[in-house]
Design an enzyme around this catalytic site. Structure first.
Site, PDB file in Angstrom:
ATOM      1  N   HIS A 347       0.801  -1.226   0.000  1.00  0.00           N
ATOM      2  CA  HIS A 347       0.000   0.000   0.000  1.00  0.00           C
ATOM      3  C   HIS A 347       0.831   1.272   0.000  1.00  0.00           C
ATOM      4  O   HIS A 347       0.269   2.360   0.145  1.00  0.00           O
ATOM      5  CB  HIS A 347      -0.928   0.027   1.213  1.00  0.00           C
ATOM      6  N   LYS A 535      -8.998  13.654   4.348  1.00  0.00           N
ATOM      7  CA  LYS A 535      -8.120  12.484   4.325  1.00  0.00           C
ATOM      8  C   LYS A 535      -7.103  12.633   5.451  1.00  0.00           C
ATOM      9  O   LYS A 535      -6.983  13.702   6.059  1.00  0.00           O
ATOM     10  CB  LYS A 535      -7.420  12.333   2.980  1.00  0.00           C
ATOM     11  N   THR A 643      -8.894   6.144  -2.251  1.00  0.00           N
ATOM     12  CA  THR A 643     -10.252   5.657  -2.499  1.00  0.00           C
ATOM     13  C   THR A 643     -11.263   6.787  -2.303  1.00  0.00           C
ATOM     14  O   THR A 643     -12.367   6.724  -2.824  1.00  0.00           O
ATOM     15  CB  THR A 643     -10.617   4.481  -1.566  1.00  0.00           C
ATOM     16  N   LYS A 647     -14.974   7.804  -4.239  1.00  0.00           N
ATOM     17  CA  LYS A 647     -16.244   8.111  -3.566  1.00  0.00           C
ATOM     18  C   LYS A 647     -16.796   9.455  -4.037  1.00  0.00           C
ATOM     19  O   LYS A 647     -17.997   9.600  -4.297  1.00  0.00           O
ATOM     20  CB  LYS A 647     -16.037   8.110  -2.053  1.00  0.00           C
TER      21      LYS A 647
END
Length: 799
Positions: A347, A535, A643, A647
């Site tokens: 990741h 975020k 991500t 959205k």
């Protein structure tokens, strides 16, 4: 009990009195939520039991997803949607004078994750169940989660996140399935039947107690399980240690997500968490497996174990330990089973984020595990020597143990059969730069699986009006096959459809504006551009560049009386890690800028800055549907995927971003006319990093806008934080602006001008918005999980 609203009402009222011991008239929203949750859990229990039995007894292959985080969010509404009983419950509660949304607010966000890593894991669980794939999650039941964020005078303050204060209606404690996990001690070996046997002596054991949560799919009877482990004292506690001290140390293992690892004690606690998760999960998986299959020689044919990042990487040596020490296998028999069972998702490409642990801490804590890792490393280095004789530099760079550290990413690659990145760009960077040596040595091991999100939560649940409008236009097929959302493309220029989309967006903006007024006491213009960056706060995500641009807008308005931009509301949500000083200073800067901008009579009608504290999944569900502009501005090559960008896109926001992570694939799908791209590309950033040539002082001295905002950080412009922002200024100038904010600033400013121009043309903007919605189906986690199932796990649906 949910067959119709009359039956539901009668069942609900009866159950409320039984469980809460109060009459309906005297009950609270929490009483009502708890009652409804118990009813729903009971309703699904038959299917849950049946699915568990089928999973245990069947001969089909299963996947077990190990993750240190599962950022679930609230479960009530998503469960009602997946069971397709939301309308029955909503109507029945309305008859009783109760709003379902009030009961939803009574549920705490599960404190089991921090950011994208944990939210991805939650989306994957949803998709596995919806696709009827036999897939279960394993994690840790953190008592307090990360932390509850409070903002006091603009500064972040961390409080315990007590999400379990009122219990968790969705979990079932299964103490009879508890597993002992050993730490410390020493290893001795004895010879039995001509073989060496290793025994872990004098270990300090703790008890891992499972708490099971049902994971429902959409419109299916299939129910998977998320098993979370809680740490409790073992009856075999060490007699040489004070019991209360032992109890405290034991319970700390599942006390907090990501304990501060600035000290050795914190590092040891993190390591304990990782091994605790791994050994409890593996022993549980193997216990179930052996009931049906006996020995473990065919384990990999029936079991896939996926490690979500390197936190569960100890699954590799732990599985080896079980196969060798407990099952009596030879190394040569055990190693292929391990590597064919384990798969790994990477990741990050940030070198500082790649886990490595000091041998001095690691070896005493896991004496047998360290021996096994040493042997893995020795055999791997021999393979490298055979392939690259004399290339000591390469072997040193690739070794699992080197320079006094155990490198978890290297262990994860060597001990698995599949290593995947999470976006096309990310995977290519891994293969060509960060892990190029490994990719050359294992040419078929690396692959890409671009991330996805569950549209059931992020569209159907969080934006019901938009979901209903989509269904009215193209039918309901998109709910199970999201690629059908492309059928919206012919509607992009349709005036009537555009007006529907516009009205839905305005409704959600009004709801968010009301929430902001309630929480922050700030009145915002509902017709302004809602420009959002929510975020985790990190330097590479460049919230700082966003703030500097707001400062520039303010300066420009103060200096040029003719300049009046289209009204904008800049919305931030982020938590800074407790030990991350830079990130905390950026949060303070956001608040200091807001204090000036929001209260200046000249600017407050045109610019508002809002920071919503304690960012969470449930808060994101309110922010994202109201967003016009999605800020995805990380330094190119630094964000693995993202991500949040997906959205926002799915809810009709238009991306303003760099060509980084999954932004690249979003841009490919929507076309350059439906996205705002700016800044350096990944190869340019890497070129500067490799060869130099970037000097931030040049941009500071040659761009008046930049010099002005950077100077304001230290000139006393912010009276409430005179010295707080010097380290931020130093990062830009003295430390040569590691993440290229000043280099990209002009391009970023130009893109904002393009945003304003496009937004002023309502027809054009709505066409862009609809294009983004229509192309977002690709980013469903159903697609992502299907690719994992087919290419990596080799599992099929239980149909």
């Amino acid at each position: 009990m949910f067959i119709n609203k009359e039956v539901f009402k009668a069942s609900f009222l009866q159950r409320l009195e039984q469980t809460a011991s109060v009459s309906f008239g005297n009950s609270t929203s929490r009483d009502q939520y708890h009652t409804l949750g118990l009813m729903v859990r009971e309703y699904i229990s038959t299917n849950w039991i049946a699915s568990n039995e089928e999973s245990r007894q069947g001969n089909h292959k299963k996947v077990y997803y190990l993750s240190i985080e599962f950022l679930l969010g609230r479960l009530l509404m998503s469960t009602l949607i997946n069971l397709r009983i939301r309308d029955v419950v909503d109507e029945g509660l309305k008859d009783l004078g109760v709003e379902l949304s009030d009961l939803e607010e009574a549920e705490a966000d599960a404190g089991l994750g921090n950011g994208g890593l944990g939210r991805l894991a939650a989306c994957f669980l949803d998709s596995m169940a919806s696709l009827e794939l036999p897939g279960h999650g394993y994690g840790i039941r953190y008592k307090h989660g990360l932390f509850e964020q409070k903002i006091i005078d603009g500064y972040q303050v961390e409080l315990p996140e007590q999400w379990l204060r009122n219990g968790n209606v969705w979990e079932v404690r299964k103490a009879d399935l508890a597993i002992e996990v050993p730490f410390w001690g020493d290893v001795k070996w004895v010879e039995q039947n001509g073989k060496l046997q290793f025994v872990h002596d004098h270990a300090e054991t703790v008890l891992a107690v499972p708490f099971d949560i049902p994971v429902l799919g959409f419109n299916t009877d299939h129910v998977n399980t998320l098993r979370l482990w809680g740490a409790e004292p073992s009856k075999h506690y060490p007699l040489h240690k004070d019991f209360m001290q032992y109890k405290k140390e034991t319970e700390q293992i599942s006390e907090f997500l990501y304990p501060n690892d600035m000290s050795n004690d914190g590092k040891i606690l993190r390591l304990k968490q990782q091994y605790f998760l791994v050994t409890a999960s593996l022993k549980s998986i193997i216990r179930d497996f052996k009931k049906n299959h006996g020995d473990l020689y065919h384990f990999h044919e029936y079991v896939a174990i996926h490690i979500n990042d390197t936190h569960p990487a100890l699954a590799i040596p732990e599985l080896m330990r079980i196969l060798i020490d407990e099952e009596g296998m030879r190394w040569e028999e055990a190693w292929p089973i391990v590597t064919n069972t384990i798969s790994y998702t990477n990741h990050t490409i940030l070198s500082e984020a790649l886990e490595k642990w000091s041998i001095d801490l690691f070896k005493p804590l896991f004496p047998r595990i360290y021996m096994i890792i040493e042997e893995i490393n020795k055999r791997f280095c021999k393979e490298l020597w055979d392939e690259y004789p004399g290339d000591w530099d390469r072997i040193e760079q690739m070794a699992i143990i080197a320079h006094g550290y155990v490198k978890m990413a290297h262990l994860s690659i060597v001990g698995s059969h599949s290593v995947n990145g999470v976006a096309k760009l990310h995977t290519e960077i891994l293969k060509r730069r960060e892990m190029s040596n490994f990719n050359e040595f294992y040419p078929y091991r690396f692959n890409n699986k671009t991330n996805g999100i569950t549209h059931r939560r992020w569209l159907i649940q969080s934006n019901k009006g938009l979901a209903d409008t989509i269904s009215s236009a193209i039918g309901i097929g998109w709910i199970t096959e999201t690629e059908q959302m492309k059928k919206l493309l012919p509607f992009a220029a349709d005036a009537a459809f555009q007006e529907e989309i516009n009205q839905i967006k305005l409704n959600r903006k009004q709801e968010l504006a009301a929430l902001i007024h309630q929480r922050n006491n700030i009145v915002i213009d509902e017709t302004s551009i809602f420009d959002v960056q929510i975020k985790r706060l990190h330097a590479y995500k460049r919230q700082l560049m966003n703030v500097l641009h707001i400062m520039h807008l303010y300066n420009r308005m103060k200096e040029d009386s003719s300049y009046r931009p289209h009204p904008r509301t800049f919305i931030f949500g982020a938590k800074a890690a407790p030990g991350y000083d830079f990130a905390k200073r950026v949060i303070k800067l956001i608040h200091s800028v807001a204090k000036i901008v929001n209260n200046d009579p000249l600017t407050k009608e045109y610019i508002k800055v809002v920071f919503l504290e304690n960012y969470s999944v449930s808060l994101a569900e309110k922010i994202i549907p109201a967003t016009n502009v999605s800020e995805q501005i990380s330094t190119a090559s630094k964000e693995a995927s993202g991500t949040g960008n997906m959205k926002f896109m799915m809810n009709g926001a238009v991306t303003l971003g760099t060509l980084d992570g999954a932004n690249v694939e979003i841009a490919e799908l929507v076309g350059p006319e439906n996205i705002f791209i700016f800044g350096l590309k990944a190869n340019q950033v890497m070129q500067y990093e490799r060869h130099g040539g970037y000097h931030s002082h040049d941009y500071y001295h040659n761009d008046r806008r930049i010099k002005q905002v950077v100077d304001q950080l230290t000139s006393g412009f912010f009276e409430d934080a005179y010295y707080d922002f010097e380290p931020i200024a130093d990062s830009l100038l003295m430390e040569n602006d590691q993440y290229f904010l000043l280099k990209d600033f002009a391009s970023y400013q130009d893109s904002h001008e393009r945003v304003a121009e496009a937004y002023a043309d309502r027809k054009r903007w709505l066409e862009m918005s609809i294009h983004n919605i229509a192309q977002s189906g690709f980013f469903s986690s159903d697609r992502t999980v299907s690719e994992y199932a087919k290419d990596i796990w080799k599992i099929r649906p239980n149909r």
